[in-house]
Design an enzyme around this catalytic site. Sequence first.
Site, short mmCIF file in Angstrom:
data_model
loop_
_atom_site.label_atom_id
_atom_site.label_comp_id
_atom_site.label_asym_id
_atom_site.label_seq_id
_atom_site.Cartn_x
_atom_site.Cartn_y
_atom_site.Cartn_z
N HIS A 33 -3.55 4.51 4.61
CA HIS A 33 -4.66 3.56 4.69
C HIS A 33 -5.92 4.17 4.07
O HIS A 33 -6.57 3.58 3.22
CB HIS A 33 -4.91 3.18 6.15
CG HIS A 33 -6.17 2.41 6.35
ND1 HIS A 33 -6.34 1.13 5.88
CD2 HIS A 33 -7.34 2.75 6.94
CE1 HIS A 33 -7.56 0.71 6.17
NE2 HIS A 33 -8.18 1.67 6.81
N TYR A 35 3.90 5.75 11.58
CA TYR A 35 4.20 4.36 11.98
C TYR A 35 5.07 3.58 11.01
O TYR A 35 5.40 2.44 11.27
CB TYR A 35 2.89 3.58 12.24
CG TYR A 35 1.91 3.59 11.07
CD1 TYR A 35 2.07 2.71 10.00
CD2 TYR A 35 0.84 4.47 11.04
CE1 TYR A 35 1.18 2.73 8.94
CE2 TYR A 35 -0.05 4.51 9.98
CZ TYR A 35 0.13 3.62 8.94
OH TYR A 35 -0.75 3.62 7.88
N ARG A 80 0.86 -1.19 0.00
CA ARG A 80 0.00 0.00 0.00
C ARG A 80 0.90 1.23 0.00
O ARG A 80 1.46 1.59 1.02
CB ARG A 80 -0.86 -0.06 1.27
CG ARG A 80 -2.01 0.92 1.32
CD ARG A 80 -2.50 1.08 2.76
NE ARG A 80 -1.62 1.94 3.51
CZ ARG A 80 -1.44 1.88 4.83
NH1 ARG A 80 -2.11 1.01 5.57
NH2 ARG A 80 -0.61 2.70 5.44
C1 TPP Z 1 -14.81 -5.74 11.86
C2 TPP Z 1 -14.01 -4.49 11.71
N1 TPP Z 1 -13.04 -4.22 12.62
C3 TPP Z 1 -12.29 -3.11 12.49
C4 TPP Z 1 -12.52 -2.23 11.46
C5 TPP Z 1 -11.65 -0.98 11.32
N2 TPP Z 1 -10.74 -1.14 10.19
C6 TPP Z 1 -11.00 -0.58 9.00
S1 TPP Z 1 -9.84 -0.96 7.85
C7 TPP Z 1 -8.95 -1.88 8.94
C8 TPP Z 1 -7.69 -2.56 8.52
C9 TPP Z 1 -7.86 -3.57 7.45
O1 TPP Z 1 -6.62 -4.01 6.98
P1 TPP Z 1 -6.50 -5.04 5.81
O2 TPP Z 1 -7.45 -6.17 5.99
O3 TPP Z 1 -5.06 -5.40 5.69
O4 TPP Z 1 -6.97 -4.23 4.52
P2 TPP Z 1 -6.33 -2.93 3.85
O5 TPP Z 1 -7.06 -1.76 4.39
O6 TPP Z 1 -4.88 -2.92 4.18
O7 TPP Z 1 -6.58 -3.05 2.39
C10 TPP Z 1 -9.57 -1.88 10.19
C11 TPP Z 1 -9.04 -2.57 11.38
C12 TPP Z 1 -13.56 -2.52 10.56
N3 TPP Z 1 -13.85 -1.72 9.53
N4 TPP Z 1 -14.28 -3.67 10.69
#
Ligand code: TPP
Length: 365
Positions: free
Chosen positions: A264, A273, A260
């Site tokens: 985010h 970080y 990425r």
């Molecule tokens: C069930 C849930 N827990 C926490 C969140 C908050 N949250 C949004 S994005 C994220 C990280 C996701 O990371 P990843 O699966 O690696 O996907 P990326 O965003 O890196 O594409 C989190 C913890 C959420 N949206 N849903």
Amino acid sequence: MKAEAPRGADAPPELVQLLTPEGERVEHPDYDIELSGDEVRSLYRDLALVRRIDLEAVALQRQGELGIWASLLGQEAAQIGSGRALTDADMVFPTYREHGVAWCRNVDPVKLLGLFRGVNHGGWDPAEHNFHLYTIVIGSQTLHAVGYAMGIQRDGAEAATIVYFGDGATSQGDVNESFIWASVFNAPVVFFCQNNQWAISEPLEKQSRIPLYRRASGFGFPGIRVDGNDVFACLAVTREALRNAREGQGPTLIEAYTYRMGAHTTSDDPTRYRVASELEAWKLKDPIERVKAYLFKNQLADQDFFESIELEADELGKDLRRRCLEMPDPGPLAIFDHVYAEPHALLREEREQYAAYLAGFEGAS
Ligand SMILES: Cc1ncc(C[n+]2csc(CCOP(=O)(O)OP(=O)(O)O)c2C)c(N)n1
Ligand SMILES: [Mg+2]
């Protein structure tokens, strides 16, 4: 201490790569792909236009026109490669970052912006594009996808389902449950994990001690790691996994190893970080630059071609911006629309109460 064979996180992971960061074609014994000049130019166009859509969306957010945006910067090859492997009949379950896959499914990019501008709750008809609505609840779409896959399996359809999720999502219960269901019912589903190394500020090491693709073997289906910045390899590997799913051979987990490059979301500041050198190292593996290098080296495209794509991207960006600003704001009661497909008594009551509340304001008509 005697040296032991590396295992767990220390074992060298295998990675399917067909195009190096320098734009050299490499052979792979199990995965190969024949692509004509036209096909490679078309993939380049997809990659470049999708990057431009993303860039425009980030700019719109910075100017206050979108509430938030989740950039796909750096993940274009994973999305275009896998997206172009799909047939019309296949069904896609995305996260919130699959703008490149949406492009492959002919979803008008302005419809992606509607959700992030807060003018609708979804933006497109999933049935029209075989592209489900964006899902914010991490990992939940894997269960929807497996349920859907089991449904089309029972219909005897010649189609597969693909579901996208991130490295962080692999720690969710929903994802692990979906692996079990898919495995024991041999569901026609491809699990496409874009390992972009981060889950907001949480690094990959906090999700797994083994490479993610190896998780699949514990559930009883194949897992494979592909260079997620290599559009040829992503296309070849996903095509094969989808074919296997359609032919009744069950699920596959694809780990697209990528990065990425942006934050985010626009609400995040990655400098808090992660170190800058990490991003610099990944910039050298840029998914678009390597296709450009390949086209140049093999004299499959000249400067005019790249300029014409640039021009097309500029036009697309301008058009997208104009149409985004033209999207009408919904009325306050629109929030009650589309909650259920059928009329719903409680919802009607809540809607009436809210309408009465709004009417109580001075000057309300
Ligand atoms: C069930 C849930 N827990 C926490 C969140 C908050 N949250 C949004 S994005 C994220 C990280 C996701 O990371 P990843 O699966 O690696 O996907 P990326 O965003 O890196 O594409 C989190 C913890 C959420 N949206 N849903
Ligand atoms: Mg991630």
